[in-house]
Design a protein around this motif. Structure first.
Motif, PDB file in Angstrom:
ATOM      1  N   THR A  28       0.786  -1.029   0.048  1.00 45.08           N
ATOM      2  CA  THR A  28      -0.062   0.274   0.364  1.00 45.08           C
ATOM      3  C   THR A  28       1.055   1.282   0.205  1.00 45.08           C
ATOM      4  O   THR A  28       0.798   2.076  -0.797  1.00 45.08           O
ATOM      5  CB  THR A  28      -0.534  -0.123   1.054  1.00 45.08           C
ATOM      6  OG1 THR A  28      -1.685  -1.187   1.644  1.00 45.08           O
ATOM      7  CG2 THR A  28      -1.931   1.540   1.216  1.00 45.08           C
ATOM      8  N   LEU A  29       1.741   1.583   1.012  1.00 42.76           N
ATOM      9  CA  LEU A  29       2.952   2.656   0.570  1.00 42.76           C
ATOM     10  C   LEU A  29       3.875   2.476  -0.698  1.00 42.76           C
ATOM     11  O   LEU A  29       3.818   3.406  -0.823  1.00 42.76           O
ATOM     12  CB  LEU A  29       3.602   2.013   2.488  1.00 42.76           C
ATOM     13  CG  LEU A  29       4.640   3.526   2.260  1.00 42.76           C
ATOM     14  CD1 LEU A  29       3.110   4.636   2.582  1.00 42.76           C
ATOM     15  CD2 LEU A  29       5.123   3.570   3.894  1.00 42.76           C
ATOM     16  N   VAL A  30       3.984   1.150  -0.559  1.00 43.04           N
ATOM     17  CA  VAL A  30       5.228   1.700  -2.227  1.00 43.04           C
ATOM     18  C   VAL A  30       4.116   2.637  -3.303  1.00 43.04           C
ATOM     19  O   VAL A  30       4.274   3.281  -3.858  1.00 43.04           O
ATOM     20  CB  VAL A  30       5.498   0.569  -2.435  1.00 43.04           C
ATOM     21  CG1 VAL A  30       5.855   0.156  -4.025  1.00 43.04           C
ATOM     22  CG2 VAL A  30       6.361  -0.193  -1.148  1.00 43.04           C
ATOM     23  N   GLY A  31       2.414   2.136  -3.401  1.00 44.64           N
ATOM     24  CA  GLY A  31       1.874   2.111  -4.001  1.00 44.64           C
ATOM     25  C   GLY A  31       1.267   3.282  -4.193  1.00 44.64           C
ATOM     26  O   GLY A  31       1.343   4.204  -5.373  1.00 44.64           O
ATOM     27  N   VAL A  32       1.493   4.260  -3.419  1.00 40.01           N
ATOM     28  CA  VAL A  32       0.959   5.728  -3.036  1.00 40.01           C
ATOM     29  C   VAL A  32       2.582   6.186  -2.831  1.00 40.01           C
ATOM     30  O   VAL A  32       1.786   7.583  -4.200  1.00 40.01           O
ATOM     31  CB  VAL A  32       0.302   5.765  -1.241  1.00 40.01           C
ATOM     32  CG1 VAL A  32       0.643   7.673  -1.117  1.00 40.01           C
ATOM     33  CG2 VAL A  32      -0.649   5.243  -1.247  1.00 40.01           C
ATOM     34  N   VAL A  33       3.368   6.044  -3.073  1.00 39.56           N
ATOM     35  CA  VAL A  33       4.658   6.904  -3.430  1.00 39.56           C
ATOM     36  C   VAL A  33       4.622   6.699  -4.486  1.00 39.56           C
ATOM     37  O   VAL A  33       4.834   7.621  -5.102  1.00 39.56           O
ATOM     38  CB  VAL A  33       6.037   5.671  -2.868  1.00 39.56           C
ATOM     39  CG1 VAL A  33       6.895   6.928  -2.961  1.00 39.56           C
ATOM     40  CG2 VAL A  33       5.384   6.256  -0.861  1.00 39.56           C
ATOM     41  N   SER A  34       4.655   5.830  -5.311  1.00 42.30           N
ATOM     42  CA  SER A  34       4.560   5.321  -6.734  1.00 42.30           C
ATOM     43  C   SER A  34       4.043   6.395  -7.395  1.00 42.30           C
ATOM     44  O   SER A  34       3.923   6.666  -8.121  1.00 42.30           O
ATOM     45  CB  SER A  34       3.811   4.285  -7.337  1.00 42.30           C
ATOM     46  OG  SER A  34       5.340   2.903  -6.901  1.00 42.30           O
ATOM     47  N   ALA A  35       2.800   6.611  -6.640  1.00 39.57           N
ATOM     48  CA  ALA A  35       2.027   7.343  -7.422  1.00 39.57           C
ATOM     49  C   ALA A  35       1.945   8.844  -7.779  1.00 39.57           C
ATOM     50  O   ALA A  35       1.958   9.584  -8.978  1.00 39.57           O
ATOM     51  CB  ALA A  35       0.534   7.484  -6.980  1.00 39.57           C
ATOM     52  N   VAL A  36       2.389   9.257  -6.681  1.00 36.70           N
ATOM     53  CA  VAL A  36       3.245  10.662  -5.943  1.00 36.70           C
ATOM     54  C   VAL A  36       4.232  10.937  -7.034  1.00 36.70           C
ATOM     55  O   VAL A  36       4.363  11.638  -7.412  1.00 36.70           O
ATOM     56  CB  VAL A  36       3.432  10.591  -4.456  1.00 36.70           C
ATOM     57  CG1 VAL A  36       3.728  12.147  -4.305  1.00 36.70           C
ATOM     58  CG2 VAL A  36       2.281  10.405  -3.721  1.00 36.70           C
ATOM     59  N   ASP A  37       5.026  10.113  -7.161  1.00 35.84           N
ATOM     60  CA  ASP A  37       6.332   9.725  -7.955  1.00 35.84           C
ATOM     61  C   ASP A  37       5.925   9.947  -9.372  1.00 35.84           C
ATOM     62  O   ASP A  37       7.011  10.468 -10.785  1.00 35.84           O
ATOM     63  CB  ASP A  37       7.236   8.885  -7.615  1.00 35.84           C
ATOM     64  CG  ASP A  37       8.166   8.929  -6.800  1.00 35.84           C
ATOM     65  OD1 ASP A  37       7.933   9.850  -5.473  1.00 35.84           O
ATOM     66  OD2 ASP A  37       8.331   7.994  -5.656  1.00 35.84           O
ATOM     67  N   ASP A  38       5.078   9.473  -9.887  1.00 39.33           N
ATOM     68  CA  ASP A  38       4.186   9.539 -10.736  1.00 39.33           C
ATOM     69  C   ASP A  38       4.411  10.500 -11.834  1.00 39.33           C
ATOM     70  O   ASP A  38       3.271  10.338 -11.633  1.00 39.33           O
ATOM     71  CB  ASP A  38       3.626   8.022 -11.829  1.00 39.33           C
ATOM     72  CG  ASP A  38       3.350   7.821 -12.724  1.00 39.33           C
ATOM     73  OD1 ASP A  38       4.649   7.972 -13.680  1.00 39.33           O
ATOM     74  OD2 ASP A  38       2.362   7.101 -13.061  1.00 39.33           O
ATOM     75  N   THR A  39       4.457  11.687 -11.891  1.00 39.14           N
ATOM     76  CA  THR A  39       3.738  13.338 -12.109  1.00 39.14           C
ATOM     77  C   THR A  39       3.119  13.183 -13.625  1.00 39.14           C
ATOM     78  O   THR A  39       2.401  13.807 -13.515  1.00 39.14           O
ATOM     79  CB  THR A  39       5.216  14.103 -12.104  1.00 39.14           C
ATOM     80  OG1 THR A  39       6.143  14.441 -12.013  1.00 39.14           O
ATOM     81  CG2 THR A  39       5.180  14.617 -10.281  1.00 39.14           C
TER      82      THR A  39
END
Length: 134
Positions: A28-39
């Motif tokens: 879950t944390l990786v998923g949210v961080v990936s979304a934030v990083d995928d500008t």
């Protein structure tokens, strides 16, 4: 502690949820961080996941609640990996050299992470009187 409603809201950022599985806190944390990083949003959209523009402040607040547990997991993993490397290399200087750091720095880090094992070869030699100078 993450509420069930927060956990369910964050699950949308994971591939596990798309396949009907319950994601781990790490996923879950990786998923949210990936979304934030995928500008650009391209990678996330290719995976059918929300992009950066869909991450809400509430999602970020909830995701931040997962960080302490993940930090503990990473610290424990780092401690265990350092101990395993010390088992194989035998001295803190060798471990430090392998990691591009000073041996004392690595040994202090291991102790700060809660490491308690003591290796005989990892102890500094004790000098006694004039015999040590020879």
């Amino acid at each position: 502690m993450l509420s069930e409603s927060d956990r369910a809201a964050l699950a949308r950022y994971t591939l596990a949820a798309q396949t009907g599985k319950t994601p781990t806190d790490h996923e879950t944390l990786v998923g949210v961080v990936s979304a934030v990083d995928d500008t650009e949003g391209e990678t996330q959209r290719l995976l059918g996941l929300p992009g950066a523009d869909e991450v809400t402040a509430e999602d970020l607040r909830a995701a931040l609640q997962l960080v302490p547990t993940e930090r503990h997991w990473v610290d424990t993993a780092e401690r265990d990996l350092l101990a395993a490397l010390m088992d194989r290399l035998g001295t803190w200087d060798a471990v430090g050299e392998a990691l591009g750091q000073r041996g004392d720095t690595v040994r202090f880090r291991y102790r700060r992470l809660g490491g308690e094992k003591i290796w005989p070869s990892g102890r500094p030699t004790k000098r006694r009187g004039a015999a040590a100078a020879e």
